[in-house]
Design an enzyme around this catalytic site. Sequence first.
Site, PDB file in Angstrom:
ATOM      1  N   SER A 156     -11.388 -12.821 -26.905  1.00  0.00           N
ATOM      2  CA  SER A 156     -11.563 -14.146 -26.322  1.00  0.00           C
ATOM      3  C   SER A 156     -12.830 -14.806 -26.866  1.00  0.00           C
ATOM      4  O   SER A 156     -12.974 -14.950 -28.079  1.00  0.00           O
ATOM      5  CB  SER A 156     -11.559 -14.040 -24.801  1.00  0.00           C
ATOM      6  OG  SER A 156     -11.423 -15.303 -24.204  1.00  0.00           O
ATOM      7  N   ASP A 252      -0.262 -17.062 -23.837  1.00  0.00           N
ATOM      8  CA  ASP A 252      -1.686 -17.360 -23.736  1.00  0.00           C
ATOM      9  C   ASP A 252      -1.940 -18.767 -24.273  1.00  0.00           C
ATOM     10  O   ASP A 252      -1.473 -19.098 -25.367  1.00  0.00           O
ATOM     11  CB  ASP A 252      -2.467 -16.337 -24.567  1.00  0.00           C
ATOM     12  CG  ASP A 252      -3.975 -16.532 -24.542  1.00  0.00           C
ATOM     13  OD1 ASP A 252      -4.473 -17.370 -23.763  1.00  0.00           O
ATOM     14  OD2 ASP A 252      -4.657 -15.835 -25.318  1.00  0.00           O
ATOM     15  N   HIS A 282      -3.365 -13.300 -21.762  1.00  0.00           N
ATOM     16  CA  HIS A 282      -4.786 -13.259 -22.093  1.00  0.00           C
ATOM     17  C   HIS A 282      -5.459 -12.134 -21.309  1.00  0.00           C
ATOM     18  O   HIS A 282      -5.188 -11.932 -20.128  1.00  0.00           O
ATOM     19  CB  HIS A 282      -5.433 -14.599 -21.737  1.00  0.00           C
ATOM     20  CG  HIS A 282      -6.786 -14.785 -22.326  1.00  0.00           C
ATOM     21  ND1 HIS A 282      -6.981 -15.306 -23.591  1.00  0.00           N
ATOM     22  CD2 HIS A 282      -8.023 -14.521 -21.839  1.00  0.00           C
ATOM     23  CE1 HIS A 282      -8.268 -15.356 -23.850  1.00  0.00           C
ATOM     24  NE2 HIS A 282      -8.927 -14.881 -22.805  1.00  0.00           N
TER      25      HIS A 282
END
Length: 311
Positions: A156, A252, A282
């Site tokens: 991320s 995501d 995610h």
Amino acid sequence: MDKEIEDLLQKVKEANRKPFWQSTPQEARSGPMLMALLFGEPPAVERDESFTIPSSQGFALPVRLYVPSAAPKGLIVYFHGGGWVIGTVAGYHPFTATLANRTGCAVLSVDYRLAPEHPFPLPVDDALAAIRWAASDAAAKAIGIAPRTLVAMGDSAGGNLATVASRIHNASGAGRKVDLQVLAYPVADHDFQTGSYAEFAEGNLLTRNDMKWFWGHYCSDESKRSHPDASPMRAQDLSASPEALIVTAGRDPLRDEGEAYGQRLQDAGVPTEVVRGEGLVHGFLAMIHYAPSAGRAFEKMVKAIERATSK
């Protein structure tokens, strides 16, 4: 989608938790992260120690070094996720300890400064300081052996920092280069209008409003978000970037930008593999012991690191 992930999404929906975008940073940090809820107990590692390395503005950057029992094949510099606002090295301990044992590499986990107290570019400064330390003789001394391979890895927002810092470092020509970057569902841009943002704006752990909230804290001046050190997708020249593996999550909002970034790297002549984890959401690195498909995605990362360290 694995039944486990379906069940998780249903539980999250029923819990009706306060979303990030309606929280203060302090409130967001106070809640348990997926890693604590789903990963399980951390494995033992032969050696694990915490210390600091110097970063910008005189900041003593906390890091945690894991060294497996056998002579490490390489060194992985790991940047945790959390939208540049939440997440800690301690919170990621179960994963980074597992990463060291599974890859046979030493792992340097980095507690970079968080926004909004420390906005862009300070987290980038910390990421670059960690990469430069890992490329120096100090790392070899701390590990006890000079690692053959240097890997930048993150998930991320941590994937964002990993790719930006490794590109800047390699382009500088200072010290040994980063050989491989491994990015899990990375933040690559600040465009909230992609197809995956539209399709998965709600209902899959990370929402479009959440990402707007994270970006608002990390880089409140929207004119600076197009800087290539904030949005690597906007970099004019990516050719100094190390070889890459990018693993996206099929469900995501960040999926499309991660895959488009992989294409940009390929267009720049950087050997890049892009893998989509169909049905994954995610944050799936927290689920590698919880959902079979997340475990398989992690194995792809392990294999890529093993290939790099065997060259």
